[in-house]
Design an enzyme around this catalytic site. Structure first.
Site, PDB file in Angstrom:
ATOM      1  N   GLU A   1       0.834  -1.222   0.000  1.00  0.00           N
ATOM      2  CA  GLU A   1       0.000   0.000   0.000  1.00  0.00           C
ATOM      3  C   GLU A   1       0.856   1.255   0.000  1.00  0.00           C
ATOM      4  O   GLU A   1       0.406   2.306  -0.457  1.00  0.00           O
ATOM      5  CB  GLU A   1      -0.951  -0.030   1.200  1.00  0.00           C
TER       6      GLU A   1
ATOM      7  N   GLY B   1     -12.233  -4.266   1.626  1.00  0.00           N
ATOM      8  CA  GLY B   1     -13.257  -5.173   1.123  1.00  0.00           C
ATOM      9  C   GLY B   1     -14.550  -4.397   0.926  1.00  0.00           C
ATOM     10  O   GLY B   1     -14.985  -3.663   1.825  1.00  0.00           O
TER      11      GLY B   1
ATOM     12  N   MET C   1      -8.959  -3.344   8.206  1.00  0.00           N
ATOM     13  CA  MET C   1      -8.439  -3.782   9.506  1.00  0.00           C
ATOM     14  C   MET C   1      -7.659  -2.722  10.266  1.00  0.00           C
ATOM     15  O   MET C   1      -7.018  -3.027  11.270  1.00  0.00           O
ATOM     16  CB  MET C   1      -7.560  -5.034   9.298  1.00  0.00           C
ATOM     17  N   GLU C   2      -7.699  -1.453   9.802  1.00  0.00           N
ATOM     18  CA  GLU C   2      -6.873  -0.427  10.460  1.00  0.00           C
ATOM     19  C   GLU C   2      -7.551   0.942  10.600  1.00  0.00           C
ATOM     20  O   GLU C   2      -7.221   1.684  11.527  1.00  0.00           O
ATOM     21  CB  GLU C   2      -5.563  -0.202   9.660  1.00  0.00           C
TER      22      GLU C   2
ATOM     23  N   ASP D   1     -11.491  -6.555  -3.002  1.00  0.00           N
ATOM     24  CA  ASP D   1     -12.325  -7.765  -2.966  1.00  0.00           C
ATOM     25  C   ASP D   1     -13.682  -7.372  -2.393  1.00  0.00           C
ATOM     26  O   ASP D   1     -13.869  -6.219  -1.978  1.00  0.00           O
ATOM     27  CB  ASP D   1     -11.666  -8.838  -2.073  1.00  0.00           C
TER      28      ASP D   1
END
Ligand SMILES: Nc1ncnc2c(CN3C[C@H](CSc4cnccn4)[C@@H](O)C3)c[nH]c12
Length: 229
Positions: A13, A79, A173-174, A197
Site C-alpha cells: 500500500e 473489502g 483492519m486499520e 475484494d
C-alpha cells in the site's frame, strides 16, 4: 507549516507512494521504519504499520507524537460491502467504526465501549479537497462508512453482520484505530481505500489478484490530493 503523515498497513500500500519521492530519510523506531521526505514544500512522514488495529494505532500515534505530524492521510485497500462498489473503486470514509468491538453482554451496542463512540468522523475539510480533486480528474469516488476489525472478512455471514450492525459500505483492519488516535489527539485525518475484494468466500483469491492494482489506484489518487495541500 503542515507536517503530513501518509500511512498504510501493508508494504504494497505504501510502495507505490514511496516511488514518487527521492532523498528519503529512513528512521527505525519501535520495530518499524519511518520514511521522511520533502515534497512540494511539505514535510512528509510515510510508514506502513503492518496489519491490524494494534499496529495501526502504534504507527499513527508515533507519526503524531514522535514525528510531530499534524495531518494524517491513509491510503490502502478494502473489502467492498455496498454492492455499488466494484474492485478497483475508490472510497473515502465519512466515518469509521470497529465491527469487532463487542461488550453487548452488558447491554451496549456493537462497536461501543464506555468513554468511546461507535463512529469517528473524518476531516470534512480533507474530504472536500479530495472531492474537488476527484472532480478535476474525472474520478468516481464513493463516500461512505468504513468498518474496521482484526480479521480478514471472507464470508457472507460476517459481511452481512457488518452491513446490518453499522450500515458499512466497506471494511478493512486499520482505519477505525487510526481514527480514534487522530480524534483523541485532535489531528485532522482522511481515510482512502480502493476495493480489492468484496469480503465474500472469494475474497482471499480476489485480494491476492487485485491488491497491487487497487493499492496503486488509491496511491495515485492520494498523491493528487497531497499536491493540493
Ligand atoms: N476482506 C477484507 N477483510 C478485511 N480487510 C480487508 C482489506 C484491507 N487490508 C488488507 C489486509 C488484509 S489481511 C492480509 C492480507 N494479505 C496477507 C496477509 N494478511 C489488511 O491490512 C486489511 C482488504 N480486503 C479486506
Amino acid at each position: 507549516m503542515t507536517k503530513l503523515a501518509i500511512m498504510g498497513a501493508m508494504e504494497e500500500e505504501i510502495e507505490p507512494l514511496l516511488s514518487y519521492f527521492d532523498n528519503i530519510k529512513i528512521t527505525n523506531y519501535a520495530d518499524n521504519k519511518y520514511y521522511e521526505v520533502n515534497y512540494n514544500g511539505l514535510e512528509i512522514v510515510i510508514a506502513y504499520s503492518k496489519i491490524g488495529k494494534v499496529f495501526a494505532s502504534l504507527t499513527a500515534s508515533t507519526m503524531i507524537q514522535k514525528f510531530g505530524c499534524d495531518t494524517l492521510l491513509f491510503s490502502g485497500v478494502a473489502g467492498g460491502i455496498n454492492p455499488s462498489l466494484k474492485i478497483g473503486d475508490l472510497i473515502i470514509a465519512d466515518k469509521l467504526c470497529q465491527h469487532d468491538l463487542d461488550i453487548t453482554a452488558f447491554g451496549h451496542p456493537n462497536g461501543y465501549v464506555p468513554g468511546g463512540k461507535i463512529f469517528v468522523e473524518t476531516s470534512n475539510e480533507l474530504r472536500e479537497v479530495a472531492k474537488k480533486v476527484a472532480q478535476e480528474n474525472k474520478l468516481d469516488v464513493f463516500e461512505g462508512i468504513i468498518a474496521t476489525g482484526d480479521q480478514f472478512v471472507h464470508s457472507k455471514e460476517r459481511k452481512e453482520f457488518v452491513q446490518e450492525k453499522f450500515n458499512a459500505d466497506a471494511l478493512e483492519m486499520e482505519g477505525a484505530s487510526v481514527a480514534v488516535i487522530c480524534d483523541s489527539l485532535n489531528i485532522p485525518f482522511f481515510i482512502l481505500r480502493a476495493i480489492s475484494d468484496v469480503a465474500d468466500m472469494d475474497a482471499g483469491f480476489d485480494f491476492d489478484e487485485f491488491l497491487k492494482s487497487s493499492a496503486k489506484n488509491s496511491a495515485n489518487f492520494l498523491i493528487k490530493i497531497v499536491e493540493q495541500l
